[in-house]
Structures are given as C-alpha cells and as structure tokens.
Design a protein around this motif. Structure first.
Motif: not given
Length: 420
Positions: A169-174, A192-195, A197-201
């Motif tokens: 739930n914390r991961v989904r919220a983040a 921080r957003a990339e971490r 999302l596990s997604h490169r921006l």
C-alpha cells in the motif's frame, strides 16, 4: 492430545509430574537451547543471517517461543491460550520487508520444530530412566509442541501478509503520488520519483492508455505486451479503476508509433480492449505530455464510437485540436459541408471520395486506388459531393479538408440527421 500438556484424562500422574519437571528444567537453560536452535536454523536457512537485525530477531524468536511453550507446559496452560510472541511477529514483519516469501518465513517454524524434536526431546528421553515413562513424556511434549507451532505459525503468517499489504500500500501510494505530480508538472525530486516508480525518467517517454468495458480483461497483460512492442519489457503500469490502465515506457530511442509500425501489436490485442498511444517525448515533460495525448486519443476514440484496436495520437491530433468544443466542431462541419454533412451511405461515399482526392492533391487515379474503385466513379461521387455542398471543392480547400477529416474520424458525433 489433552487440552493441557500433562492433563489428558488418561494420562497418569507420574507422566504429568515428569512433564512439568522436565519443562522447568529446560526453562532453566532456555537461552542456551535458543542459541543452539538458532545455529540449527541458520545452517538450514541462510536467510536467517542476512543482516544483524534479522539475526537478532531470529534468535529472539527462538528464545521467546521456547520460553512460551515450555512455560505453558510447566503450568498446564491450554495450548489454545498461546499467542505469538512480540519478537516472532516482528520477525515476520522483517521477513516481509526484506522481500522473502511466506514459505521461507514459515520454514523457520518447521525447522525450529524439527530441532525441538531432534535435540530437546531426545535429551529428555535420555534423562528419564523408565523407558515407558520417557516415551509418554516425549509423546505428550511432541503433541503439545506441534499444536503450539501450528497455532503460532498461523498468527505469524497472518502478520506477514498484513505487513506485506502495508508495504504494498505504501509503495502504491508513493507510485500514485509520483505519477500525479509528474502529470501535474509539479517540481519533484526526479531521482526519488524514479525510485518510487522503478522507471527511468530520462530518455524518451511514450505513454499509452488501455481500456475496456469488460470486467474480466487482463489489462496488466495487455499493458506488458504494449510495453514489449515499444521496446520495454517492464513498462510502468498504473491501474485507473477496474477497466482502464495507464502505462509508460522509457527508451533510449523514440519508438515508432505510426500505424504500419503498430500492425504486429494490433494482432496481439484482444478485441475487447482499446489502446491509445501518445507521441514519444523526452524527459519528465515528455512523461506528462505523452500521457495527455494518450488520454485525448481515448476521448476521440470514445467520441467516434469506432476506430481500430490501437490508435496513435499522431493519426488524430488534428481532429483532437479541432474538436475541443464539440458544438463548434459540429457547426463548422455543417457550415463547410452543407447537405454533405448529413448521415447516410451515399453521402458517406461522396465524402470519402472527396477526401481521397484532396489527400491525393487532386489526383483521381491515386484516389481511385485508395478507394478501390474506378476513377470515373470517383469523379462522379466528387461532383455529387460538390452539388450537395453547394460550391466547388476548389473553394475554401483547407476548411473543406479539415471538415472532411473531422467527419472521417468522429462520424455521427459531428454529422446532422439522416439525409433524405
């Protein structure tokens, strides 16, 4: 087994007395037994020593569980009164936080029970001179120990699952917060957003939206297939309710999203799902802009009530721009097309012929090839279209072309009533 260790209805007093004496004796050296049990577990489950905190919690769980079960036996407490020790619950939470499976976590209890059977009960039987008495004591301790482990392992498994839910739930919220901030164009810490999302921006961002009217569609699978086609085996997928999914891929090069390039993807897609693709764009701004285009593409597909399984925004960008106000778009179409803006099979054929000629910059042969009819048929339809319009196709050509494109994409949403 009786409700209490050593208190079965048919258990002799000598066995009950020896059980309690044995439990008291083991309690006197519980720390030593816990140390040996920890080493026994660590040898069979290396994960127990992954870090100092986990080692401490594993040892604490060994000690607290041994002390609890032996104390209950000593005092004749019903096994149904047993509760998982605080350290055991914390150990379960630590296992969930480190990403270990529930099976690995429960192995601690199975291996711990194996130690109890193999080492402690063997020692008990050796310390009682009467073989029959020793057998009865060991059997009752074994039954009680199994009942205790069965009860406690259920509690720690429940706590493990609850902690996993809290983490997820914390991961989904983040993830949700990061996605919303990016879409809104807020100033955020990109690392921080990339971490989260596990997604490169960095690099090229290509967004897509998948939606359906079915409740049983596997949109996550569809999203993964879209991501793989666009060059990313692990796209960022964010559910938008039960029947829609947002997705992004991050690639070093801009993926091809023109209709011919999407043909292999279309072949993979279930007929009950629609997909709208944004235009690839770079960086965090591209993440936002491509998503906005994918959402607007969905709007156009839903307005038209038709379209293919996969729509690229580039195909309908002009129509999107012209149809922001649908009433204005409808009025524009009526003004430019006149009677040609009516619904009906014949008017549709005439509009298609006129549009094909304009697309071909006046070439009747190219238009005929596009439509699959004879050039004379194209010419006849264009003349009828001009009659319905009330003026030749050479007047207000740009406006005529735009109006015809609006109708081609949006159909009845911008047309008037059925032609007479």
């Amino acid at each position: 087994m009786g409700a209490r260790a050593g208190e079965s209805a048919d258990l002799p007093e000598a066995v009950a007395t020896e059980l309690r004496r044995t439990a008291a004796e083991l309690l006197g050296d519980v720390s030593s037994h816990a140390d040996v049990m920890f080493d026994y577990i660590l040898e069979r489950i290396p994960e127990a020593g992954a870090d100092d905190d986990l080692r401490g919690l594993t040892l604490g769980s060994c000690s607290s569980n041994l002390e609890a079960v032996l104390s209950m036996v000593r005092h004749g407490i019903d096994v149904s009164a047993s509760k998982a020790p605080v350290t055991a619950l914390e150990h379960a939470r630590a296992m969930a936080a480190r990403g270990y499976s529930v099976d690995v976590m429960l192995r601690f209890y199975r291996i711990g029970h194996a130690y109890f059977t193999e080492r402690i009960l063997t020692g008990v039987s050796a310390s009682i001179s009467d073989p029959a008495l020793a057998l009865a004591v060991v059997a009752d301790l074994q039954r009680y120990g199994f009942a205790y482990i069965d009860r406690i392992s259920s509690e720690v498994a429940a706590e493990y699952i609850a902690e996993l839910d809290r983490i997820q739930n914390r991961v989904r919220a983040a993830r949700t917060d990061a996605v919303r901030a990016l879409i809104a164009g807020d100033q955020i810490d990109l690392g921080r957003a990339e971490r989260a999302l596990s997604h490169r921006l960095t690099g090229w961002q290509t967004a897509f939206v998948c939606w359906t009217e079915r409740d049983d569609a596997d949109l996550a699978r569809v999203g993964s297939a879209v991501g793989a086609h666009l060059g990313s085996p692990h796209p960022l997928l964010v559910p938008d309710g039960a029947q829609a999914l947002w997705g992004w891929v991050s690639t070093a090069q801009a993926p091809a999203v023109e209709p011919p390039d999407l043909a292999p993807l279309v072949e993979q897609m279930p007929k009950t799902v629609r997909i709208s693709l944004g235009t690839p764009a770079q960086g965090a701004g591209g993440f936002r802009d491509s998503h906005a285009q994918a959402q607007r593409g969905r709007r156009i597909v839903e307005l038209s009530g038709r379209g293919g399984l996969v729509t690229s925004y580039a195909e309908i960008a002009l129509v999107d721009v012209m149809s922001g106000d649908l009433d204005l778009a409808r009025g524009f179409v009526a003004s430019e097309l006149g009677a040609l803006a009516a619904q009906g099979r014949q008017t549709e054929e005439e509009r298609r012929a006129l549009l094909a000629v304009l697309d071909a910059q006046g070439g009747l042969a190219a238009a005929a090839e596009e439509l699959g009819v004879h050039r004379n048929t194209v010419l006849q339809r264009v003349r009828r279209a001009e009659e319905r319009r009330g003026r030749p196709a050479t007047e207000r050509v740009a406006e005529l072309h735009a109006a015809l494109r609006l109708v081609e994409v949006l159909g009845s949403a911008v047309l008037t009533s059925e032609s007479s």
